[in-house]
Scaffold this active site. Structure first.
Site, PDB file in Angstrom:
ATOM      1  CG  ASP A 177      -2.119   0.935   1.073  1.00 40.48           C
ATOM      2  OD1 ASP A 177      -3.101   0.607   0.399  1.00 40.48           O
ATOM      3  OD2 ASP A 177      -2.026   2.041   1.653  1.00 40.48           O
ATOM      4  CE1 TYR A 307      -5.541   6.338  -0.941  1.00 42.14           C
ATOM      5  CE2 TYR A 307      -4.959   6.697   1.354  1.00 42.14           C
ATOM      6  CZ  TYR A 307      -5.291   5.844   0.329  1.00 42.14           C
ATOM      7  OH  TYR A 307      -5.372   4.494   0.568  1.00 42.14           O
ATOM      8  CG  HIS A 361      -4.392  -4.118   0.097  1.00 40.79           C
ATOM      9  ND1 HIS A 361      -3.602  -3.705  -0.961  1.00 40.79           N
ATOM     10  CD2 HIS A 361      -4.480  -3.048   0.937  1.00 40.79           C
ATOM     11  CE1 HIS A 361      -3.227  -2.450  -0.780  1.00 40.79           C
ATOM     12  NE2 HIS A 361      -3.750  -2.031   0.361  1.00 40.79           N
TER      13      HIS A 361
END
Length: 387
Positions: A177, A307, A361
């Site tokens: 990630d 982000y 993930h």
């Protein structure tokens, strides 16, 4: 730079405030309360909140987390929380592990002993690591940055100086990630310090050189680009929102622990290899420990902002640019869209490419042994390059 011990201690008043908010939860209407089609299932969230209220004990989790060697160091005026577990072996290799969103350092809890003490966990003591697991700035117990502009690139600079401050002039890096992006920036900017990087995800912002003398896009690479575009259209709204207007979203998720839990839980379920049954791979207490960490540290807003920072500084490469530290990739079957090996080889020296039998993930949470085995195997021939 010096580090000092750190102990988790959430005040009783904060626990009481959480309980009041959970008890007063206002539940949304739903066409099908059991369904996940439109997002988090109302029935599942009601059961999760009931568990949070009546069965989950933060003090038990807090005591267990405090048994880890938690430390704090100030790096470039940024306080960084991290776990520093020394290896049990003849010559442990320094290794920094970086988490992502919506994770935290606690997702590495079961992975740490497998890497630090392989001899006690069915492995070879010669594969031991000195494991460093920091909390990203603005996540968990690492305070938020004091200014804008802190992307994965700037975090990589912090991590390099953190490792140097701990006395590690050469080290390996691993992540998934956002942690994969931080690890890649580390290798890109500090090739003399990084002996290799191991990733279980390739950042979506990764852009190898295109045009000019670059090889044309292959059929396999185009298929990946099409798959990623389709996935983003169906599942990527969260990233678009977090990468553009994170502040607006944070009002709701900072005020409502149920909203925060739903935002995180829906992603954990969708991205893990659980066939729709999240508890088959991640127990409720484990999930709630991660969610509680976001709530108690009031880190949701700053975690979302990363982000936006990464969107403003994507992991783009110039024509002819190469990253010299070797790369190893572990491909878990329920991971988000992953590129073919050729896509990475445009920039990296790919020395290991492993297709895993199961996992998603959150590899360190779901399949810590599989991940540990692959990390050990990748770094084994690189140990002579580390100090």
């Amino acid at each position: 730079m010096t580090d000092h011990s750190f102990r988790i201690s959430v005040p009783d008043a904060v626990l009481a405030n959480l309980r009041r908010r959970l008890e007063g939860a206002r539940w949304p209407a739903s066409l099908n309360a059991a369904s996940w089609e439109d997002g988090a299932s109302v029935l599942f969230m009601q059961r999760l909140v009931d568990h949070w209220l009546h069965h989950f004990d933060w003090r038990v989790q807090e005591e267990r987390l405090n048994s880890l060697p938690n430390r704090m160091m100030t790096v470039h005026r940024q306080d960084v929380h991290f776990v520093h577990q020394l290896g049990a072996g003849p010559s442990p290799m320094p290794l920094i592990l970086t988490h992502g969103w919506p994770g935290s350092y606690v997702e590495f809890e079961r992975l740490i002993p497998l890497l630090a003490d392989p001899g006690a966990n069915g492995g070879d003591p010669a594969d031991a690591f000195n494991v460093v697991v920091p909390s990203l700035p603005g996540y968990g117990f690492s305070p938020a940055p004091h200014h804008p502009g802190v992307s994965s690139r700037e975090i990589a600079i912090l991590w390099h100086d953190l490792m140097t401050g701990l006395g590690y002039s050469r080290f390996g890096a691993q992540g998934g990630d956002i942690g994969a992006g931080v690890s890649t920036w580390l290798a890109r900017m500090f090739p003399d310090a990084v002996s290799g990087i191991h990733l279980n995800y390739i950042p979506g912002s990764f852009r190898p050189p295109a045009g000019g003398s670059a090889a044309p896009i292959s059929t396999e690479e185009q298929a990946f680009l099409d798959t990623r575009a389709s996935w983003s259209a169906q599942e990527g709204a969260y990233a678009a929102l977090q990468g553009t207007k994170p502040q607006t979203l944070s009002f709701a998720l900072t005020d409502s622990p149920v909203g925060l839990a739903a935002w995180i839980t829906e992603k954990v379920r969708a991205w893990s290899d659980c066939d729709g049954d999240i508890e088959s791979v991640i127990p409720l207490d484990t999930l709630l420990t991660d969610i509680s960490l976001y709530w108690f540290s009031d880190s949701l807003t700053t975690s979302l902002r990363l982000y936006k920072e990464n969107r403003l500084r994507p992991l783009a490469f110039e024509p002819g640019e190469r990253v010299t530290p070797p790369l190893g990739v572990a491909l878990f079957p329920r991971e988000l869209p992953m590129p073919p090996r050729s896509w990475l080889e445009r920039v990296f020296d790919v020395q290991r490419w492993t297709t895993m039998p199961k996992g998603g993930h959150f590899a360190a949470l779901e399949q810590p042994k599989l991940l540990a085995d692959d990390i050990r195997a990748f770094f084994r021939p690189l140990r002579s390059r580390s100090a």
